[in-house]
Design a protein around this motif. Structure first.
Motif, PDB file in Angstrom:
ATOM      1  N   ALA A 113       4.805 -45.607 -17.130  1.00  0.00           N
ATOM      2  CA  ALA A 113       5.077 -45.601 -15.688  1.00  0.00           C
ATOM      3  C   ALA A 113       5.345 -47.014 -15.181  1.00  0.00           C
ATOM      4  CB  ALA A 113       3.903 -44.978 -14.941  1.00  0.00           C
ATOM      5  N   ASP A 117       8.673 -48.471 -13.446  1.00  0.00           N
ATOM      6  CA  ASP A 117       8.576 -49.030 -12.102  1.00  0.00           C
ATOM      7  C   ASP A 117       8.945 -50.513 -12.058  1.00  0.00           C
ATOM      8  OD1 ASP A 117       7.772 -48.482  -9.328  1.00  0.00           O
ATOM      9  OD2 ASP A 117       6.307 -50.058  -9.722  1.00  0.00           O
ATOM     10  N   SER A 118       9.076 -51.151 -13.227  1.00  0.00           N
ATOM     11  CA  SER A 118       9.284 -52.601 -13.238  1.00  0.00           C
ATOM     12  C   SER A 118      10.655 -52.989 -12.693  1.00  0.00           C
ATOM     13  CB  SER A 118       9.148 -53.126 -14.662  1.00  0.00           C
ATOM     14  OG  SER A 118      10.236 -52.672 -15.434  1.00  0.00           O
ATOM     15  N   ARG A 128      12.992 -41.011 -18.038  1.00  0.00           N
ATOM     16  CA  ARG A 128      12.011 -40.252 -17.268  1.00  0.00           C
ATOM     17  C   ARG A 128      12.030 -38.780 -17.665  1.00  0.00           C
ATOM     18  NH1 ARG A 128      12.901 -40.675 -11.059  1.00  0.00           N
ATOM     19  NH2 ARG A 128      14.279 -38.956 -11.544  1.00  0.00           N
ATOM     20  N   TYR A 198       3.919 -42.686 -11.802  1.00  0.00           N
ATOM     21  CA  TYR A 198       5.168 -43.236 -11.283  1.00  0.00           C
ATOM     22  C   TYR A 198       5.328 -42.876  -9.813  1.00  0.00           C
ATOM     23  CZ  TYR A 198      10.140 -44.206 -10.842  1.00  0.00           C
ATOM     24  OH  TYR A 198      11.351 -44.688 -10.423  1.00  0.00           O
ATOM     25  N   SER A 199       4.997 -41.609  -9.446  1.00  0.00           N
ATOM     26  CA  SER A 199       5.190 -41.286  -8.032  1.00  0.00           C
ATOM     27  C   SER A 199       4.159 -41.996  -7.158  1.00  0.00           C
ATOM     28  CB  SER A 199       5.231 -39.783  -7.767  1.00  0.00           C
ATOM     29  OG  SER A 199       4.438 -39.089  -8.651  1.00  0.00           O
ATOM     30  N   LEU A 201       3.061 -45.051  -7.854  1.00  0.00           N
ATOM     31  CA  LEU A 201       3.536 -46.445  -7.819  1.00  0.00           C
ATOM     32  C   LEU A 201       4.638 -46.621  -6.781  1.00  0.00           C
ATOM     33  CD1 LEU A 201       3.704 -47.395 -11.610  1.00  0.00           C
ATOM     34  CD2 LEU A 201       2.283 -48.464  -9.878  1.00  0.00           C
ATOM     35  N   ARG A 202       5.464 -45.560  -6.605  1.00  0.00           N
ATOM     36  CA  ARG A 202       6.571 -45.668  -5.653  1.00  0.00           C
ATOM     37  C   ARG A 202       6.084 -45.781  -4.219  1.00  0.00           C
ATOM     38  NH1 ARG A 202      10.252 -47.760  -7.763  1.00  0.00           N
ATOM     39  NH2 ARG A 202      11.723 -47.058  -6.212  1.00  0.00           N
ATOM     40  N   ASP A 206       6.885 -52.632  -1.014  1.00  0.00           N
ATOM     41  CA  ASP A 206       7.477 -53.749  -1.754  1.00  0.00           C
ATOM     42  C   ASP A 206       6.951 -55.114  -1.311  1.00  0.00           C
ATOM     43  OD1 ASP A 206       8.997 -52.447  -3.538  1.00  0.00           O
ATOM     44  OD2 ASP A 206      10.847 -52.459  -2.347  1.00  0.00           O
ATOM     45  N   LYS A 227      -0.504 -53.459  -9.007  1.00  0.00           N
ATOM     46  CA  LYS A 227      -0.082 -52.075  -9.205  1.00  0.00           C
ATOM     47  C   LYS A 227      -1.225 -51.186  -9.707  1.00  0.00           C
ATOM     48  CE  LYS A 227       4.790 -53.042  -9.949  1.00  0.00           C
ATOM     49  NZ  LYS A 227       5.936 -52.893 -10.831  1.00  0.00           N
TER      50      LYS A 227
END
Lengths: 316, 336
Positions: A113, A117-118, A128, A198-199, A201-202, A206, A227
């Motif tokens: 993940a 996300d990087s 994915r 991943y979701s 992290l989104r 930012d 993170k």
């Protein structure tokens, strides 16, 4: 509710932000039709979950003898279940399994993940979906497939070893069988956990990264210090799911048993043990007691892990 | 962040007549900011240091290994399903068998799989579809009713229902399987299709998702306005709530369908008549038969493998086309 409607209908605000407060503020009438709407679910839930549990509890208090039929046995079934060496042997086995498998799965999925996300990976959608695909495979089919792949002589693993001039170890022997099962489960669930991380992290804004970058933090540092702490909650949740899966292990060993009966006894996991008791042993009363004790012990373990995990994720 | 930059432009146009204009300005401001960000990124791109290049290469490599690990067994399954029983053992697992080893046999395998033992495989496939569709739609509709009620109505027991759902959401169904078997054998439901369908119709995780979706997507004010117009909850549910809920409905349906399609423990313990088996239990039976020389009667491994492929293909296709719904279900679960 009828009162608040007149107030509410005038100004159209989209959400229900204040609904709770309003409910408390006014004495409102019950909406009895709510019962009708939830009745199908409640009936099915009673019939599919609550009543079976109560019936098993009841069964556990009796014993059936060849002569004399059913008689009240008090707590003896439950006491016997709590001290059953086969049950505890299975429990120890799944504990060992859980201690290795759950962290491994979480770490691998977390790495995947974080890499997604990087922002350094091109065509994110391709890895994915590829990593998520094994989740679509029923665990039984996954176990079946891997059992062929593990094959020492003709399986894919055996062929690869032969290619390099060696002979593969027997992955379905009692020495390796636990790792063979772990691999099947990790294969199936890595993508699922990855998508959950991943979701979450989104959802991290930012700006947090930008500030850290301005301060000269490396990407690894950002992943480790921003993170991962930000998605602690998801990590704890998936860890609990992994543990539940581990303690309830059944499908994979049950299927592999027909190929490797020597490596997997019928009491390999607590679930397999209760299955054997209920289905083959015909001792229903004792099976009921063991299944409840096994469930109870699992719930206690999960409760402890969840408690520690929640403390850890709140601890900032 | 976008709001702070957009307010000055919209504030300058804040006359009553120019609402649409200011909205457009806002959109423009957002777009220009996005462009700026993209430009920043592009500028950063070529200037990566050597270390960054190396790490980016390493990240691609790790991701590649992970994807390969996940996909190789599925490729193996695909190639193996095209082989004769001999080809299965004498050719490399990740390529087709050459003509010496039987060549390309996918069609023969499919015919063999579907006709073996009185065409039992087709029966299992049909059963699996029945279980998945009945359980999928049944549990989703039931969860939609209850989710709507919990989210929108105030009725006695609402809080209890919510609490029990949250408590049982993460309790694995396997804990209940043995007690279910004991109770259903007492009342004579064992070995019927109902014994597999009924227990799966209440789906706590599905109800939890439905409650969340209903709270997010059905405005209370709309429900109350409809009630003022004389509509009852039955009409409101079908005319207003369900259309608003439809993305959530599809998500829950998908999870429930796949759960039922993949279920193994419950049908394994409930069913003894082979003609009621779903694919998962049937394939397990075939595996047992092929391992046991006395019962096998010449069941080739290639049929088991082809049967496994057929069992997996519908789900994989659904994953490709319904990714959006999977994502939304998973992220709703993750923010809990």
């Amino acid at each position: 509710m009828a009162h608040s409607a007149t107030v509410d209908a005038g100004k159209v605000h989209p959400a229900r932000t204040n609904r709770r407060k309003k409910d408390r503020g006014r004495k409102e009438k019950w909406e009895w039709s709510g019962l009708a709407f939830s009745a199908p679910y409640v009936v099915m839930f009673l019939f599919g979950t609550i009543l079976p549990l109560l019936y098993a509890l009841y069964l556990g208090f009796f014993q059936t003898k060849m002569i004399g039929g059913e008689s009240f046995a008090g707590f003896s079934n439950y006491i016997q279940a709590f001290t059953d060496p086969l049950f505890w042997a299975g429990f120890k086995r799944v504990s060992l399994y859980a201690v290795i498998q759950a962290p491994l799965l979480v770490i691998l999925a977390l790495c995947a993940a974080l890499i997604l996300d990087s922002g350094r990976i091109k065509h994110i959608a391709v890895p994915r979906i590829l990593v998520f695909l094994p989740y679509a495979v029923p665990s039984v089919v996954a176990a079946l497939m891997w059992s062929y792949i593990y094959g020492q002589d003709y399986g894919l693993v055996g062929q690869v070893f032969k290619l390099f001039g060696g002979k593969s170890p027997d992955l379905l022997s009692s020495k390796f069988i636990m790792f063979a099962i772990m691999n099947i489960v990790i294969w199936g669930f890595m993508g699922y956990n990855m998508l959950i991380y991943y979701s979450s992290l989104r959802t991290i804004p930012d700006e947090l990264y930008e500030a850290a970058r301005l301060d000269g933090a490396s990407e690894f540092r950002i992943a480790w210090s921003i993170k991962i702490p930000a998605i602690k909650g998801s990590v704890v949740m998936t860890l609990v799911f992994c543990l539940i899966g581990a303690f309830q292990l059944f499908n994979e060993p049950n299927l592999l048993q027909s190929i490797a009966p020597d490596a997997i006894p019928s009491s390999y996991t607590p679930n397999m043990y209760t299955y054997t008791l209920a289905f083959k042993g015909q001792n229903m009363n004792y099976a009921a007691a063991v299944s409840l004790v096994a469930g109870l012990v699992t719930m206690v373990v999960i409760g402890i892990v969840k408690f520690i995990g929640d403390k850890w994720s709140d601890n900032d | 962040m976008t709001d702070t930059t957009a307010t000055p432009t919209s504030a300058s146009n804040a006359s009553a007549s120019s609402r649409s204009l200011s909205r457009r300005d806002k959109r423009n401001a957002k777009a220009s900011q996005r462009n700026y960000k993209n430009r920043l990124k592009q500028e950063k791109g070529p200037k990566m240091t050597r270390g960054q290049h190396a790490s980016s290469w390493a990240l691609h490599f790790i991701m590649f290994v992970m994807a390969a690990y996940c996909i190789i067994p599925l490729c193996w399954l695909l190639f193996s399903a095209t082989k004769s029983n001999g080809g299965l053992y004498n050719s490399f697992g990740l390529w087709f068998a050459n003509s010496k080893n039987g060549g390309f046999q996918l069609w023969q395998n499919l015919v063999g799989t579907f006709s073996y033992s009185g065409a039992i495989y087709g029966r299992w496939l049909l059963n699996t579809i029945i279980y998945a569709v009945v359980v999928g739609f049944g549990s989703t509709v039931i969860a939609a009713f209850a989710g709507y009620a919990v989210a929108v109505m105030k009725f006695p027991g609402r809080k209890a229902l919510l609490a029990v759902t949250l408590a049982f959401m993460s309790i694995p169904t396997t804990i209940i399987t043995i007690p279910l078997f004991l109770m259903y054998s007492k009342i004579g439901l064992v070995d019927t299709m109902w014994s597999v369908i009924l227990p799966q119709l209440s789906f706590p995780f599905g109800l939890y998702l439905m409650i969340i979706y209903a709270q997010q997507s059905i405005p209370i004010s709309l429900v109350e306005a409809a009630k003022l117009d004389g509509a009852n909850h039955w009409t409101i549910f079908w005319k207003i709530a369900l259309p608003l809920l439809s993305p959530g409905f599809v998500t829950v349906l998908l999870f429930s369908l796949v759960g039922a399609w993949n279920n193994y423990f419950l049908p394994l313990i409930m069913l003894s008549d082979r003609s009621n088996y779903p694919l998962t239990v049937g394939l397990n039976l075939w595996l047992k038969m092929s391992g046991d020389p006395s019962v096998g009667g010449g069941l080739p491994d290639s049929y088991i493998i082809t049967g496994s492929l057929v069992a997996v293909v519908p789900l994989i296709i659904s994953f490709f086309f319904l990714q959006r719904y999977w994502q939304s279900g998973l992220s709703a679960g993750a923010v809990k």
